[in-house]
Design a protein around this motif. Structure first.
Motif, PDB file in Angstrom:
ATOM      1  N   TRP A  81       0.839  -1.205   0.000  1.00 59.31           N
ATOM      2  CA  TRP A  81       0.000   0.000   0.000  1.00 59.31           C
ATOM      3  C   TRP A  81       0.873   1.255   0.000  1.00 59.31           C
ATOM      4  CZ3 TRP A  81      -3.491   3.756   0.232  1.00 59.31           C
ATOM      5  CH2 TRP A  81      -3.469   4.704   1.254  1.00 59.31           C
ATOM      6  N   HIS A  82       1.889   1.277   0.846  1.00 59.26           N
ATOM      7  CA  HIS A  82       2.745   2.462   0.911  1.00 59.26           C
ATOM      8  C   HIS A  82       3.582   2.611  -0.356  1.00 59.26           C
ATOM      9  CE1 HIS A  82       1.611   3.711   4.867  1.00 59.26           C
ATOM     10  NE2 HIS A  82       1.960   2.563   5.413  1.00 59.26           N
ATOM     11  N   ALA A  83       4.051   1.500  -0.919  1.00 60.87           N
ATOM     12  CA  ALA A  83       4.843   1.568  -2.144  1.00 60.87           C
ATOM     13  C   ALA A  83       4.003   2.079  -3.316  1.00 60.87           C
ATOM     14  CB  ALA A  83       5.419   0.197  -2.467  1.00 60.87           C
ATOM     15  N   GLN A  84       2.738   1.673  -3.355  1.00 56.64           N
ATOM     16  CA  GLN A  84       1.855   2.060  -4.455  1.00 56.64           C
ATOM     17  C   GLN A  84       1.336   3.481  -4.322  1.00 56.64           C
ATOM     18  OE1 GLN A  84      -1.048  -1.033  -4.101  1.00 56.64           O
ATOM     19  NE2 GLN A  84       0.341  -2.627  -4.855  1.00 56.64           N
ATOM     20  N   THR A  85       1.445   4.050  -3.137  1.00 59.98           N
ATOM     21  CA  THR A  85       0.905   5.390  -2.899  1.00 59.98           C
ATOM     22  C   THR A  85       1.970   6.324  -2.331  1.00 59.98           C
ATOM     23  OG1 THR A  85       0.099   4.722  -0.697  1.00 59.98           O
ATOM     24  CG2 THR A  85      -1.440   4.522  -2.535  1.00 59.98           C
ATOM     25  N   ARG A  86       3.161   6.232  -2.857  1.00 62.18           N
ATOM     26  CA  ARG A  86       4.237   7.110  -2.395  1.00 62.18           C
ATOM     27  C   ARG A  86       3.973   8.536  -2.896  1.00 62.18           C
ATOM     28  NH1 ARG A  86       9.117   6.312  -0.265  1.00 62.18           N
ATOM     29  NH2 ARG A  86       8.899   4.060  -0.541  1.00 62.18           N
ATOM     30  N   PRO A  87       3.878   9.511  -2.003  1.00 64.97           N
ATOM     31  CA  PRO A  87       3.563  10.886  -2.430  1.00 64.97           C
ATOM     32  C   PRO A  87       4.714  11.522  -3.185  1.00 64.97           C
ATOM     33  CG  PRO A  87       4.065  10.834  -0.087  1.00 64.97           C
ATOM     34  CD  PRO A  87       4.008   9.412  -0.531  1.00 64.97           C
ATOM     35  N   ALA A  88       4.362  12.378  -4.147  1.00 64.42           N
ATOM     36  CA  ALA A  88       5.374  13.061  -4.953  1.00 64.42           C
ATOM     37  C   ALA A  88       5.762  14.404  -4.361  1.00 64.42           C
ATOM     38  CB  ALA A  88       4.860  13.246  -6.375  1.00 64.42           C
ATOM     39  N   ASP A  89       4.906  14.941  -3.473  1.00 67.31           N
ATOM     40  CA  ASP A  89       5.208  16.251  -2.899  1.00 67.31           C
ATOM     41  C   ASP A  89       4.537  16.384  -1.531  1.00 67.31           C
ATOM     42  OD1 ASP A  89       2.463  16.972  -3.342  1.00 67.31           O
ATOM     43  OD2 ASP A  89       2.961  17.633  -5.371  1.00 67.31           O
ATOM     44  N   TRP A  90       4.726  17.530  -0.915  1.00 68.53           N
ATOM     45  CA  TRP A  90       4.248  17.782   0.440  1.00 68.53           C
ATOM     46  C   TRP A  90       2.730  17.679   0.553  1.00 68.53           C
ATOM     47  CZ3 TRP A  90       5.198  17.646   5.288  1.00 68.53           C
ATOM     48  CH2 TRP A  90       4.590  18.494   6.216  1.00 68.53           C
ATOM     49  N   LEU A  91       2.007  18.293  -0.374  1.00 67.13           N
ATOM     50  CA  LEU A  91       0.550  18.262  -0.288  1.00 67.13           C
ATOM     51  C   LEU A  91       0.019  16.852  -0.491  1.00 67.13           C
ATOM     52  CD1 LEU A  91      -0.537  21.564  -2.104  1.00 67.13           C
ATOM     53  CD2 LEU A  91      -0.327  21.117   0.356  1.00 67.13           C
ATOM     54  N   GLN A  92       0.605  16.093  -1.395  1.00 62.64           N
ATOM     55  CA  GLN A  92       0.193  14.695  -1.556  1.00 62.64           C
ATOM     56  C   GLN A  92       0.451  13.908  -0.277  1.00 62.64           C
ATOM     57  OE1 GLN A  92       1.714  12.629  -4.962  1.00 62.64           O
ATOM     58  NE2 GLN A  92       0.410  13.737  -6.399  1.00 62.64           N
ATOM     59  N   ALA A  93       1.567  14.175   0.383  1.00 66.17           N
ATOM     60  CA  ALA A  93       1.871  13.478   1.637  1.00 66.17           C
ATOM     61  C   ALA A  93       0.816  13.774   2.695  1.00 66.17           C
ATOM     62  CB  ALA A  93       3.257  13.891   2.134  1.00 66.17           C
TER      63      ALA A  93
END
Length: 216
Positions: A81-93
């Motif tokens: 789950w974490h590998a598939q949804t790694r955020p690209a930037d601060w807001l995504q995180a």
């Protein structure tokens, strides 16, 4: 009330979820936070996640379970789950922390609804997310105000997160029948005819409320 045989599974998956959240938030604070103030704030939230992990780990030990062995069956699914949804930037995180983690934790909260009171109290304690929610909502709204075009991008990201989170939950439930039984018992409580699909509809409704809070 006699404890469900799925209690160890529930506490174990929650423990690994909290440990994973601690590691991810620590990394995000270091690599994605745009300011020292944001880094400090997210680091504080990460410390709270680790404290929750310790509570769950200790309760597993009290129940006679080896925490490492109990968590092991859930490592692959949560890591994927974490590998598939790694955020690209601060807001995504931040959206992942609020929306993605939120719906996953709702899933476990539902499973604990009808457990022995001390277990239910522990689950409620580790799932408290007021500080995290407030932090994420404030920062995301400010980010969208500064760049209105970010709203559409984050909305797409949030939809992906909820799809991946629900898929993860279904996989975990399918792989651990006793944990799935807790969800079935929750979904059919009070004599109502229901099923897991109904439960996931409830989770989706909670997700929509989070989306509204973010303004996306």
């Amino acid at each position: 009330m006699k404890e469900s045989p799925g209690v160890v599974d529930l506490l174990a998956v929650l423990a690994y979820a909290e440990l994973s959240a601690y590691a991810r938030m620590t990394e995000d604070a270091t690599t994605l936070a745009p300011s020292l103030a944001d880094r400090a704030a997210l680091s504080e939230l990460a410390v709270a996640e680790y404290a929750h992990f310790r509570l769950l780990r200790d309760r597993l030990a009290e129940l006679g379970a080896d925490p490492g062995e109990a968590m092991a069956p859930f490592v692959a699914a949560l890591d994927a789950w974490h590998a598939q949804t790694r955020p690209a930037d601060w807001l995504q995180a931040l959206v992942k922390t609020y929306v993605g983690d939120g719906i996953a934790l709702d899933f476990y909260r539902e499973a604990a609804r009808h457990l022995e009171p001390s277990i239910g109290k522990l689950v409620d304690e580790v799932l408290v997310d007021e500080a995290r929610s407030r932090f994420a909502v404030e920062r995301v709204r400010a980010g969208i105000e500064a760049d209105p075009t970010a709203g559409g991008r984050l909305a797409l990201w949030a939809r992906r997160l909820v799809g991946e989170a629900l898929s993860q939950g279904q996989q975990v439930a399918a792989a651990r029948p006793e944990l799935a039984m807790l969800l079935v018992e929750s979904a059919t409580a009070g004599g109502e005819t229901s099923d897991i699909s109904r439960l996931f509809a409830t989770l989706t409704e909670a997700h929509n409320k989070r989306m509204a809070a973010l303004g996306i």
